[in-house]
Design a protein around this motif. Structure first.
Motif, PDB file in Angstrom:
ATOM      1  N   LEU A 165       0.825  -1.159   0.072  1.00  0.00           N
ATOM      2  CA  LEU A 165       0.066   0.037   0.120  1.00  0.00           C
ATOM      3  C   LEU A 165       0.680   1.238  -0.033  1.00  0.00           C
ATOM      4  O   LEU A 165       1.448   1.480   1.030  1.00  0.00           O
ATOM      5  CB  LEU A 165      -0.932   0.010   1.314  1.00  0.00           C
ATOM      6  CG  LEU A 165      -1.809  -1.194   1.264  1.00  0.00           C
ATOM      7  CD1 LEU A 165      -2.713  -1.296   2.633  1.00  0.00           C
ATOM      8  CD2 LEU A 165      -2.720  -1.510  -0.047  1.00  0.00           C
ATOM      9  N   ALA A 188      -0.636   4.567  -1.620  1.00  0.00           N
ATOM     10  CA  ALA A 188      -1.569   5.363  -2.193  1.00  0.00           C
ATOM     11  C   ALA A 188      -1.882   6.749  -1.533  1.00  0.00           C
ATOM     12  O   ALA A 188      -2.359   7.380  -2.175  1.00  0.00           O
ATOM     13  CB  ALA A 188      -2.862   4.597  -2.283  1.00  0.00           C
ATOM     14  N   VAL A 226      -0.149  -0.696  -4.839  1.00  0.00           N
ATOM     15  CA  VAL A 226      -1.364   0.172  -4.853  1.00  0.00           C
ATOM     16  C   VAL A 226      -0.933   1.647  -4.682  1.00  0.00           C
ATOM     17  O   VAL A 226      -0.254   2.180  -3.944  1.00  0.00           O
ATOM     18  CB  VAL A 226      -2.421  -0.064  -3.744  1.00  0.00           C
ATOM     19  CG1 VAL A 226      -3.672   0.659  -3.884  1.00  0.00           C
ATOM     20  CG2 VAL A 226      -2.430  -1.725  -3.880  1.00  0.00           C
ATOM     21  N   GLY A 255      -1.828   6.059  -5.718  1.00  0.00           N
ATOM     22  CA  GLY A 255      -2.684   6.885  -5.721  1.00  0.00           C
ATOM     23  C   GLY A 255      -2.173   8.369  -5.834  1.00  0.00           C
ATOM     24  O   GLY A 255      -2.068   8.880  -6.988  1.00  0.00           O
ATOM     25  N   HIS A 302       1.130   8.762  -7.806  1.00  0.00           N
ATOM     26  CA  HIS A 302       1.200   7.416  -8.747  1.00  0.00           C
ATOM     27  C   HIS A 302       2.240   7.712  -9.902  1.00  0.00           C
ATOM     28  O   HIS A 302       2.943   6.997 -10.092  1.00  0.00           O
ATOM     29  CB  HIS A 302      -0.083   7.374  -9.401  1.00  0.00           C
ATOM     30  CG  HIS A 302      -0.360   6.641 -10.660  1.00  0.00           C
ATOM     31  ND1 HIS A 302      -0.175   5.077 -10.691  1.00  0.00           N
ATOM     32  CD2 HIS A 302      -0.240   6.925 -12.168  1.00  0.00           C
ATOM     33  CE1 HIS A 302      -0.010   4.607 -11.713  1.00  0.00           C
ATOM     34  NE2 HIS A 302      -0.336   5.692 -12.425  1.00  0.00           N
ATOM     35  N   HIS A 304      -5.251   3.434  -7.869  1.00  0.00           N
ATOM     36  CA  HIS A 304      -6.573   3.974  -7.162  1.00  0.00           C
ATOM     37  C   HIS A 304      -6.880   5.537  -7.257  1.00  0.00           C
ATOM     38  O   HIS A 304      -6.230   5.974  -6.354  1.00  0.00           O
ATOM     39  CB  HIS A 304      -6.580   3.431  -5.718  1.00  0.00           C
ATOM     40  CG  HIS A 304      -7.916   3.582  -5.096  1.00  0.00           C
ATOM     41  ND1 HIS A 304      -8.939   3.565  -5.820  1.00  0.00           N
ATOM     42  CD2 HIS A 304      -8.177   3.760  -3.718  1.00  0.00           C
ATOM     43  CE1 HIS A 304     -10.168   3.660  -4.960  1.00  0.00           C
ATOM     44  NE2 HIS A 304      -9.494   3.853  -3.535  1.00  0.00           N
ATOM     45  N   TRP A 318      -8.164   7.421  -3.965  1.00  0.00           N
ATOM     46  CA  TRP A 318      -7.288   7.281  -2.929  1.00  0.00           C
ATOM     47  C   TRP A 318      -7.545   7.954  -1.774  1.00  0.00           C
ATOM     48  O   TRP A 318      -7.441   7.603  -0.583  1.00  0.00           O
ATOM     49  CB  TRP A 318      -5.832   7.307  -3.381  1.00  0.00           C
ATOM     50  CG  TRP A 318      -5.489   8.639  -3.674  1.00  0.00           C
ATOM     51  CD1 TRP A 318      -5.361   9.293  -4.827  1.00  0.00           C
ATOM     52  CD2 TRP A 318      -5.353   9.903  -2.856  1.00  0.00           C
ATOM     53  NE1 TRP A 318      -5.181  10.683  -4.939  1.00  0.00           N
ATOM     54  CE2 TRP A 318      -5.061  10.991  -3.640  1.00  0.00           C
ATOM     55  CE3 TRP A 318      -5.020  10.112  -1.674  1.00  0.00           C
ATOM     56  CZ2 TRP A 318      -4.534  12.142  -3.053  1.00  0.00           C
ATOM     57  CZ3 TRP A 318      -4.757  11.292  -0.965  1.00  0.00           C
ATOM     58  CH2 TRP A 318      -4.543  12.365  -2.119  1.00  0.00           C
ATOM     59  N   SER A 337     -10.652   2.119   1.222  1.00  0.00           N
ATOM     60  CA  SER A 337     -10.999   2.092   0.028  1.00  0.00           C
ATOM     61  C   SER A 337      -9.770   1.402  -1.011  1.00  0.00           C
ATOM     62  O   SER A 337     -10.115   0.703  -2.194  1.00  0.00           O
ATOM     63  CB  SER A 337     -11.255   3.315  -0.479  1.00  0.00           C
ATOM     64  OG  SER A 337     -11.708   3.825  -1.895  1.00  0.00           O
ATOM     65  N   SER A 338      -8.708   1.890  -0.665  1.00  0.00           N
ATOM     66  CA  SER A 338      -7.438   1.445  -1.484  1.00  0.00           C
ATOM     67  C   SER A 338      -7.142  -0.291  -1.354  1.00  0.00           C
ATOM     68  O   SER A 338      -7.137  -0.794  -2.558  1.00  0.00           O
ATOM     69  CB  SER A 338      -6.103   1.944  -1.021  1.00  0.00           C
ATOM     70  OG  SER A 338      -6.165   3.402  -1.193  1.00  0.00           O
TER      71      SER A 338
END
Length: 201
Positions: A9, A11, A50, A52, A55, A74, A77, A83-84
């Motif tokens: 993760l 994001a 992942v 956000g 990115h 995502h 984000w 949510s991610s």
């Protein structure tokens, strides 16, 4: 052997860090690269980042590195880490057939491959195997297929933590002090770098 995919993760906006935290250097490598290296010892090339808020920066770095996994962007984000996770697990469920998913944060600076190996050893193929620190379960954690639906329903800023206390699942806690150390600010990163340098002397 179970086919395990890793979700790293990365994001968030890193607002307290005032920059892209995932690409901040520690021991001459970005924090994100350390997480990728640890993931590779467990799941090989089945690593997925992942992204956000940062990115473009992260994608640019990965394009220049030897990264062979996918980048899951995502765009929503801002809705939070839950949510991610939900978005990324939906992506994996659609495009891959994993027997488990390892969720890992990019900023848990003290984690080592041995920590993830202990998680894997505690994973039976049916349970949730998760780190335990600060008297509470947390990530990194390995999730079995029958939890994927619940992961895809996450929202907001709570992440997967509520699943790690859900009595509908068989949950194995792996005591992991290293997981308690994460980086939120540049001062924290500097402090940890100084601590790490002292440990090496």
């Amino acid at each position: 052997m179970a086919s395990i995919g890793t979700l790293i993760l990365a994001a968030g906006a890193s607002s307290r860090f005032n920059g892209c935290k995932a690409l901040a250097l520690f021991n001459q490598q970005p924090l994100l690269q350390h997480a990728i290296n640890h993931s590779n010892t467990i799941t090989g090339s089945h690593c997925h980042i992942v992204t956000g808020a940062w990115h473009e920066d992260i994608s640019h770095y990965l394009a220049k590195s030897h990264y062979h996994g996918s980048v899951i962007h995502h765009r929503q984000w801002q809705q939070g880490i839950g949510s991610s996770i939900a978005f990324a697990v939906q992506y994996l469920d659609k495009h891959y057939s994993y027997d488990a998913i390892l969720i890992l944060l990019a900023d848990q600076i003290a984690l080592c491959s041995e920590d993830l190996q202990r998680l894997l050893q505690a994973y039976t193929g049916d349970n949730i195997s998760c780190a335990f620190y600060h008297n509470s379960p947390g990530v990194p954690a390995i999730f079995p297929p029958h939890s994927f639906k619940q992961l895809q329903q996450l929202s907001g800023d709570r992440g997967a933590k509520r699943l790690l206390s859900d009595d509908r699942f068989d949950i194995c806690h792996v005591v992991m002090p290293n997981a308690a150390i994460d980086i939120d600010t540049r001062d924290e990163l500097l402090h940890w770098q100084q601590h790490d340098n002292r440990e090496e002397k």
